[in-house]
Write a protein that holds these residues in place. Sequence first.
Motif, PDB file in Angstrom:
ATOM      1  N   ARG A 224       0.490  -1.240   0.060  1.00 50.06           N
ATOM      2  CA  ARG A 224       0.186  -0.076   0.171  1.00 50.06           C
ATOM      3  C   ARG A 224       0.810   1.630   0.316  1.00 50.06           C
ATOM      4  NH1 ARG A 224      -4.771   0.822   4.685  1.00 50.06           N
ATOM      5  NH2 ARG A 224      -3.063   0.525   6.034  1.00 50.06           N
TER       6      ARG A 224
ATOM      7  N   THR B  65      -6.751   0.733  -3.832  1.00 48.95           N
ATOM      8  CA  THR B  65      -8.089   0.589  -3.862  1.00 48.95           C
ATOM      9  C   THR B  65      -7.158  -0.504  -3.028  1.00 48.95           C
ATOM     10  OG1 THR B  65      -8.193  -0.707  -5.702  1.00 48.95           O
ATOM     11  CG2 THR B  65      -9.655   2.068  -5.236  1.00 48.95           C
ATOM     12  N   THR B  66      -8.458  -1.616  -2.275  1.00 43.67           N
ATOM     13  CA  THR B  66      -8.227  -2.741  -2.579  1.00 43.67           C
ATOM     14  C   THR B  66      -7.797  -3.524  -3.412  1.00 43.67           C
ATOM     15  OG1 THR B  66      -9.952  -2.292  -0.193  1.00 43.67           O
ATOM     16  CG2 THR B  66      -8.937  -4.782  -0.647  1.00 43.67           C
ATOM     17  N   ASP B  67      -9.192  -3.718  -4.541  1.00 45.20           N
ATOM     18  CA  ASP B  67      -8.684  -4.562  -5.763  1.00 45.20           C
ATOM     19  C   ASP B  67      -6.700  -4.155  -6.263  1.00 45.20           C
ATOM     20  OD1 ASP B  67     -10.648  -5.727  -5.518  1.00 45.20           O
ATOM     21  OD2 ASP B  67     -11.319  -4.061  -6.736  1.00 45.20           O
TER      22      ASP B  67
ATOM     23  N   ARG C  68      -8.590 -10.256  -2.862  1.00 44.26           N
ATOM     24  CA  ARG C  68      -9.469  -8.726  -2.177  1.00 44.26           C
ATOM     25  C   ARG C  68      -9.603  -9.444  -0.695  1.00 44.26           C
ATOM     26  NH1 ARG C  68     -13.671  -5.501  -0.994  1.00 44.26           N
ATOM     27  NH2 ARG C  68     -13.485  -3.783  -1.658  1.00 44.26           N
ATOM     28  N   GLN C  69     -10.677 -10.458  -0.605  1.00 46.39           N
ATOM     29  CA  GLN C  69     -10.455 -10.633   1.268  1.00 46.39           C
ATOM     30  C   GLN C  69      -9.565 -11.080   1.604  1.00 46.39           C
ATOM     31  OE1 GLN C  69     -12.084 -11.988  -1.938  1.00 46.39           O
ATOM     32  NE2 GLN C  69     -13.895 -12.716  -2.597  1.00 46.39           N
TER      33      GLN C  69
ATOM     34  N   VAL D 213      -6.770  -9.752   1.209  1.00 44.40           N
ATOM     35  CA  VAL D 213      -6.330  -8.141   1.707  1.00 44.40           C
ATOM     36  C   VAL D 213      -7.101  -7.316   3.195  1.00 44.40           C
ATOM     37  CG1 VAL D 213      -5.945  -6.521   0.888  1.00 44.40           C
ATOM     38  CG2 VAL D 213      -5.188  -7.545  -0.164  1.00 44.40           C
ATOM     39  N   VAL D 214      -8.632  -8.061   2.897  1.00 46.69           N
ATOM     40  CA  VAL D 214      -9.256  -7.222   4.065  1.00 46.69           C
ATOM     41  C   VAL D 214      -8.873  -7.581   5.094  1.00 46.69           C
ATOM     42  CG1 VAL D 214     -11.837  -6.745   4.575  1.00 46.69           C
ATOM     43  CG2 VAL D 214     -11.544  -6.169   2.281  1.00 46.69           C
TER      44      VAL D 214
ATOM     45  N   LEU E  58      -6.159  -6.995   7.043  1.00 49.64           N
ATOM     46  CA  LEU E  58      -5.971  -5.388   7.773  1.00 49.64           C
ATOM     47  C   LEU E  58      -7.164  -5.824   9.136  1.00 49.64           C
ATOM     48  CD1 LEU E  58      -5.894  -2.721   4.087  1.00 49.64           C
ATOM     49  CD2 LEU E  58      -4.389  -4.048   5.816  1.00 49.64           C
ATOM     50  N   ASP E  59      -8.330  -6.003   8.139  1.00 50.77           N
ATOM     51  CA  ASP E  59      -9.413  -6.037   9.743  1.00 50.77           C
ATOM     52  C   ASP E  59      -8.187  -7.171  11.023  1.00 50.77           C
ATOM     53  OD1 ASP E  59     -11.234  -4.802   8.902  1.00 50.77           O
ATOM     54  OD2 ASP E  59     -12.039  -6.464   8.201  1.00 50.77           O
TER      55      ASP E  59
ATOM     56  N   SER F 144      -6.250  -4.298  13.237  1.00 53.53           N
ATOM     57  CA  SER F 144      -7.029  -3.438  13.337  1.00 53.53           C
ATOM     58  C   SER F 144      -6.805  -3.808  15.147  1.00 53.53           C
ATOM     59  CB  SER F 144      -8.061  -2.804  13.188  1.00 53.53           C
ATOM     60  OG  SER F 144      -8.281  -2.989  11.799  1.00 53.53           O
TER      61      SER F 144
END
Length: 259
Positions: free
Chosen positions: A128, A140-142, A152-153, A155-156, A159-160, A163
């Motif tokens: 990033r 973007t995430t993509d 993509r999932q 990456v999300v 990061l979650d 957190s």
Amino acid sequence: MIGKVEICGVNTNELKVLSSRECDALLRKARTGDQAAMDALVTGNLRLVLSVIQRFAGRGESMEDLFQVGCIGLIKAIKNFDVSLGLRFSTYGVPMISGEIRRFLRDSSPVRIPRSTRDTAYHVLQTREKLTTQLGREPTTDEIAAALGIRRQEVVFALDAISEPVSLYEPVYSDGGENVCVMDQIGDSRSTDEQWLEHLALNTAMENLEARERKILDLRFFVGRTQTEVAKEIGISQAQVSRLEKNAVQKIKKHMLPS
């Protein structure tokens, strides 16, 4: 430097900075067991610790705690550094100090994150930052997923996972009176304390009914049958169903709304 002038009793404005030559000389003495040289090395590299812990600011951890953990990493770096390699001590010391702090944060975290997920998150953050420099904007995430060759999932999720957890009682707003907490913003209006108590009272009242009365109420109000249909299923008249239903409802009201 961090905003505090004093941290863990150390005045940051008075910290000595060692030259590369002084550092090498002290490292050689420290390897022979010279405690005075070891102490001088620690004191002379505290600014290095301070520069590293700034990277971990804003995570909710005490800066004093991070400073102490960073000092442990510094001592390990001094003991393990090989002067013959010809490297600057800071080149070796920074990763050692950072690693010690990361281990502390990982071990003290209330949530255990799998190593593979942490590694993915680390690569996501690196990518990033690199893409932000290249594109001149936040990717973007993509775009991050495409650069790493992952979904993509993933990456999300990564990061979650890293957190910082937030307490439900964390204040998010205050108008000078009572604070508004996270819980107030995500509360489920369909499942309040009052509704839970009413549900509990209703279950208790139902348990005090006779078996036939419970069956009639279940068929009437949960299944949705008419009194005539209930009468046929149970084998009594519609008038008897009406009377039993009325009596059962009265018992429940008496239980839930005592006079």
